[in-house]
Design a protein around this motif. Structure first.
Motif, PDB file in Angstrom:
ATOM      1  N   SER A 149       0.844  -1.192   0.000  1.00  0.00           N
ATOM      2  CA  SER A 149       0.000   0.000   0.000  1.00  0.00           C
ATOM      3  C   SER A 149       0.881   1.245   0.000  1.00  0.00           C
ATOM      4  O   SER A 149       1.757   1.400   0.855  1.00  0.00           O
ATOM      5  N   THR A 150       0.672   2.124  -0.972  1.00  0.00           N
ATOM      6  CA  THR A 150       1.442   3.363  -1.093  1.00  0.00           C
ATOM      7  C   THR A 150       0.499   4.524  -1.370  1.00  0.00           C
ATOM      8  O   THR A 150      -0.639   4.335  -1.800  1.00  0.00           O
ATOM      9  N   ALA A 151       1.002   5.750  -1.133  1.00  0.00           N
ATOM     10  CA  ALA A 151       0.176   6.927  -1.403  1.00  0.00           C
ATOM     11  C   ALA A 151       0.045   7.179  -2.897  1.00  0.00           C
ATOM     12  O   ALA A 151      -1.031   7.491  -3.399  1.00  0.00           O
ATOM     13  N   GLN A 152       1.153   7.039  -3.608  1.00  0.00           N
ATOM     14  CA  GLN A 152       1.173   7.285  -5.048  1.00  0.00           C
ATOM     15  C   GLN A 152       1.412   5.969  -5.790  1.00  0.00           C
ATOM     16  O   GLN A 152       2.134   5.096  -5.310  1.00  0.00           O
ATOM     17  N   ALA A 192       8.235 -17.274   0.971  1.00  0.00           N
ATOM     18  CA  ALA A 192       7.384 -16.131   1.321  1.00  0.00           C
ATOM     19  C   ALA A 192       8.216 -15.012   1.953  1.00  0.00           C
ATOM     20  O   ALA A 192       7.973 -13.824   1.694  1.00  0.00           O
ATOM     21  N   ALA A 193       9.197 -15.381   2.762  1.00  0.00           N
ATOM     22  CA  ALA A 193      10.078 -14.373   3.368  1.00  0.00           C
ATOM     23  C   ALA A 193      10.876 -13.642   2.292  1.00  0.00           C
ATOM     24  O   ALA A 193      11.112 -12.426   2.389  1.00  0.00           O
ATOM     25  N   GLN A 194      11.288 -14.359   1.244  1.00  0.00           N
ATOM     26  CA  GLN A 194      12.001 -13.716   0.134  1.00  0.00           C
ATOM     27  C   GLN A 194      11.093 -12.735  -0.595  1.00  0.00           C
ATOM     28  O   GLN A 194      11.521 -11.630  -0.967  1.00  0.00           O
ATOM     29  N   VAL A 195       9.840 -13.131  -0.829  1.00  0.00           N
ATOM     30  CA  VAL A 195       8.878 -12.219  -1.470  1.00  0.00           C
ATOM     31  C   VAL A 195       8.698 -10.963  -0.632  1.00  0.00           C
ATOM     32  O   VAL A 195       8.712  -9.835  -1.154  1.00  0.00           O
ATOM     33  N   LYS A 196       8.534 -11.144   0.670  1.00  0.00           N
ATOM     34  CA  LYS A 196       8.340  -9.992   1.567  1.00  0.00           C
ATOM     35  C   LYS A 196       9.544  -9.050   1.489  1.00  0.00           C
ATOM     36  O   LYS A 196       9.383  -7.817   1.438  1.00  0.00           O
ATOM     37  N   ALA A 197      10.757  -9.594   1.468  1.00  0.00           N
ATOM     38  CA  ALA A 197      11.955  -8.754   1.399  1.00  0.00           C
ATOM     39  C   ALA A 197      12.011  -7.978   0.082  1.00  0.00           C
ATOM     40  O   ALA A 197      12.362  -6.789   0.056  1.00  0.00           O
ATOM     41  N   ILE A 198      11.656  -8.635  -1.022  1.00  0.00           N
ATOM     42  CA  ILE A 198      11.637  -7.957  -2.328  1.00  0.00           C
ATOM     43  C   ILE A 198      10.640  -6.803  -2.310  1.00  0.00           C
ATOM     44  O   ILE A 198      10.937  -5.687  -2.753  1.00  0.00           O
ATOM     45  N   LEU A 199       9.443  -7.057  -1.798  1.00  0.00           N
ATOM     46  CA  LEU A 199       8.407  -6.029  -1.783  1.00  0.00           C
ATOM     47  C   LEU A 199       8.751  -4.897  -0.828  1.00  0.00           C
ATOM     48  O   LEU A 199       8.440  -3.721  -1.103  1.00  0.00           O
ATOM     49  N   ASP A 200       9.386  -5.214   0.299  1.00  0.00           N
ATOM     50  CA  ASP A 200       9.820  -4.158   1.226  1.00  0.00           C
ATOM     51  C   ASP A 200      10.795  -3.207   0.536  1.00  0.00           C
ATOM     52  O   ASP A 200      10.701  -1.981   0.689  1.00  0.00           O
ATOM     53  N   ARG A 201      11.739  -3.757  -0.219  1.00  0.00           N
ATOM     54  CA  ARG A 201      12.710  -2.912  -0.918  1.00  0.00           C
ATOM     55  C   ARG A 201      12.007  -2.043  -1.967  1.00  0.00           C
ATOM     56  O   ARG A 201      12.321  -0.855  -2.113  1.00  0.00           O
ATOM     57  N   GLU A 202      11.068  -2.635  -2.699  1.00  0.00           N
ATOM     58  CA  GLU A 202      10.354  -1.870  -3.721  1.00  0.00           C
ATOM     59  C   GLU A 202       9.511  -0.754  -3.103  1.00  0.00           C
ATOM     60  O   GLU A 202       9.500   0.375  -3.585  1.00  0.00           O
ATOM     61  N   SER A 204       9.952   0.791  -0.341  1.00  0.00           N
ATOM     62  CA  SER A 204      10.776   1.849   0.256  1.00  0.00           C
ATOM     63  C   SER A 204      11.182   2.909  -0.761  1.00  0.00           C
ATOM     64  O   SER A 204      11.495   4.044  -0.391  1.00  0.00           O
ATOM     65  N   SER A 205      11.165   2.554  -2.050  1.00  0.00           N
ATOM     66  CA  SER A 205      11.539   3.515  -3.088  1.00  0.00           C
ATOM     67  C   SER A 205      10.324   4.098  -3.804  1.00  0.00           C
ATOM     68  O   SER A 205      10.479   4.832  -4.788  1.00  0.00           O
ATOM     69  N   ALA A 206       9.126   3.783  -3.334  1.00  0.00           N
ATOM     70  CA  ALA A 206       7.908   4.293  -3.978  1.00  0.00           C
ATOM     71  C   ALA A 206       7.764   5.789  -3.735  1.00  0.00           C
ATOM     72  O   ALA A 206       8.243   6.315  -2.721  1.00  0.00           O
ATOM     73  N   PRO A 207       7.096   6.515  -4.643  1.00  0.00           N
ATOM     74  CA  PRO A 207       6.869   7.952  -4.437  1.00  0.00           C
ATOM     75  C   PRO A 207       6.125   8.207  -3.134  1.00  0.00           C
ATOM     76  O   PRO A 207       5.209   7.457  -2.765  1.00  0.00           O
ATOM     77  N   ARG A 208       6.528   9.249  -2.435  1.00  0.00           N
ATOM     78  CA  ARG A 208       5.898   9.602  -1.161  1.00  0.00           C
ATOM     79  C   ARG A 208       4.865  10.692  -1.372  1.00  0.00           C
ATOM     80  O   ARG A 208       4.808  11.361  -2.392  1.00  0.00           O
ATOM     81  N   GLY A 209       4.040  10.873  -0.325  1.00  0.00           N
ATOM     82  CA  GLY A 209       3.093  11.979  -0.331  1.00  0.00           C
ATOM     83  C   GLY A 209       1.739  11.566  -0.847  1.00  0.00           C
ATOM     84  O   GLY A 209       1.616  10.745  -1.738  1.00  0.00           O
ATOM     85  N   GLY A 210       0.700  12.134  -0.261  1.00  0.00           N
ATOM     86  CA  GLY A 210      -0.667  11.836  -0.669  1.00  0.00           C
ATOM     87  C   GLY A 210      -1.451  13.115  -0.842  1.00  0.00           C
ATOM     88  O   GLY A 210      -0.917  14.146  -1.255  1.00  0.00           O
ATOM     89  N   ALA A 211      -2.723  13.049  -0.482  1.00  0.00           N
ATOM     90  CA  ALA A 211      -3.575  14.227  -0.587  1.00  0.00           C
ATOM     91  C   ALA A 211      -3.114  15.290   0.402  1.00  0.00           C
ATOM     92  O   ALA A 211      -2.466  14.985   1.404  1.00  0.00           O
ATOM     93  N   VAL A 222       3.918  -2.843   3.662  1.00  0.00           N
ATOM     94  CA  VAL A 222       3.813  -4.172   3.072  1.00  0.00           C
ATOM     95  C   VAL A 222       3.317  -5.117   4.161  1.00  0.00           C
ATOM     96  O   VAL A 222       3.971  -5.294   5.188  1.00  0.00           O
ATOM     97  N   THR A 223       2.153  -5.695   3.930  1.00  0.00           N
ATOM     98  CA  THR A 223       1.542  -6.594   4.915  1.00  0.00           C
ATOM     99  C   THR A 223       1.443  -7.994   4.318  1.00  0.00           C
ATOM    100  O   THR A 223       0.988  -8.154   3.188  1.00  0.00           O
ATOM    101  N   MET A 224       1.886  -8.992   5.081  1.00  0.00           N
ATOM    102  CA  MET A 224       1.772 -10.377   4.633  1.00  0.00           C
ATOM    103  C   MET A 224       0.777 -11.122   5.508  1.00  0.00           C
ATOM    104  O   MET A 224       0.853 -11.065   6.735  1.00  0.00           O
ATOM    105  N   HIS A 225      -0.171 -11.806   4.865  1.00  0.00           N
ATOM    106  CA  HIS A 225      -1.102 -12.696   5.558  1.00  0.00           C
ATOM    107  C   HIS A 225      -0.748 -14.131   5.179  1.00  0.00           C
ATOM    108  O   HIS A 225      -0.529 -14.435   4.003  1.00  0.00           O
ATOM    109  N   ARG A 226      -0.704 -14.995   6.172  1.00  0.00           N
ATOM    110  CA  ARG A 226      -0.338 -16.400   5.963  1.00  0.00           C
ATOM    111  C   ARG A 226      -1.349 -17.284   6.672  1.00  0.00           C
ATOM    112  O   ARG A 226      -1.632 -17.085   7.847  1.00  0.00           O
TER     113      ARG A 226
END
Length: 232
Positions: A149-152, A192-202, A204-211, A222-226
């Motif tokens: 989940s990201t703002a932009q 699953a831990a590898q997927v979580k690490a990949i998504l965490d890195r991605e 962290s570089s997402a555009p910031r700021g919202g409305a 990044v939330t993981m449900h198992r």
């Protein structure tokens, strides 16, 4: 991001009905269009609402005593205000004997990226394993759901997609494993831990700021449900 989450399957059913679940024919078309070793990616930019379901299902019996299936799908949604995401793994073993037991394993990985400051999210993530008159059978169902989940809005980088494809290949390789079910479960957890690490890195570089006025709440998450179910 602030998003309201419900994980009750009854709510997901009602919401999916209102939004219109992607039909089985459409899902089949997506599967045919992708190469066998590719990660299925779907993109829904600009729609505002999205509803989809991913499944892994196995049914082992005396004729087919060793069954394995996995699902690994990425949904890149862009900016949305309502999402219904359903991920299920179902494994069934039927009618085998203790002398010749069945082995049934279903694993489903679902990745969702979405943007928005107040997204209505209805998420279901369930694993269900059933033994029917099957003493000594090994039956395992595991569902993994990742919500980014990201703002932009942002797109996963080519490097991340390549890394996810590599994880998918290792998940597929479990099909030929003769490891006992607890070992398969641990290997799936490691992936699953590898997927979580990949998504965490991605993320962290997402555009910031919202409305306006919400910038302080706009950090990516990044939330993981198992959810696992096993029967023997």
């Amino acid at each position: 991001m602030k998003h309201r989450t419900s994980q009750r399957s009854s709510i997901i059913g009602r919401t999916a009905g209102r939004l219109g679940v992607l039909s089985g024919a459409c899902l089949a078309a997506l599967a045919v269009a992708a190469p066998a070793d590719a990660v299925p990616f779907s993109s829904h930019p600009g729609r505002g609402v999205a509803a989809f379901a991913d499944r892994a299902t196995t049914h082992a019996n005396r004729v087919h005593p060793d069954q394995y299936e996995d699902s690994f799908t990425v949904h890149e949604l862009g900016t949305v205000f309502s999402v219904a995401a359903n991920n299920r793994a179902t494994a069934v073993s039927t009618g085998c004997s203790s002398q010749h037991p069945c082995r049934s394993i279903a694993l489903s990985f679902q990745i969702v990226t979405m943007a928005g400051d107040d997204v209505r999210l209805n998420a279901t993530n369930l694993g269900r394993a059933v033994n029917e008159q099957c003493p000594g059978c090994q039956t395992l169902a595991g569902a993994y759901q990742f919500i980014v989940s990201t703002a932009q809005p942002f797109a996963l980088s080519p490097a991340a997609k390549s890394q996810l494809a590599a994880v998918h290949r290792r998940l597929d390789a479990l099909d030929t494993s003769n490891d006992p079910v607890p070992v398969v479960k641990q290997r799936a957890d490691d992936l699953a831990a590898q997927v979580k690490a990949i998504l965490d890195r991605e993320a962290s570089s997402a555009p910031r700021g919202g409305a306006p006025g919400l910038a302080a709440k706009s950090g990516p998450s990044v939330t993981m449900h198992r959810h696992y179910d096993g029967a023997n």
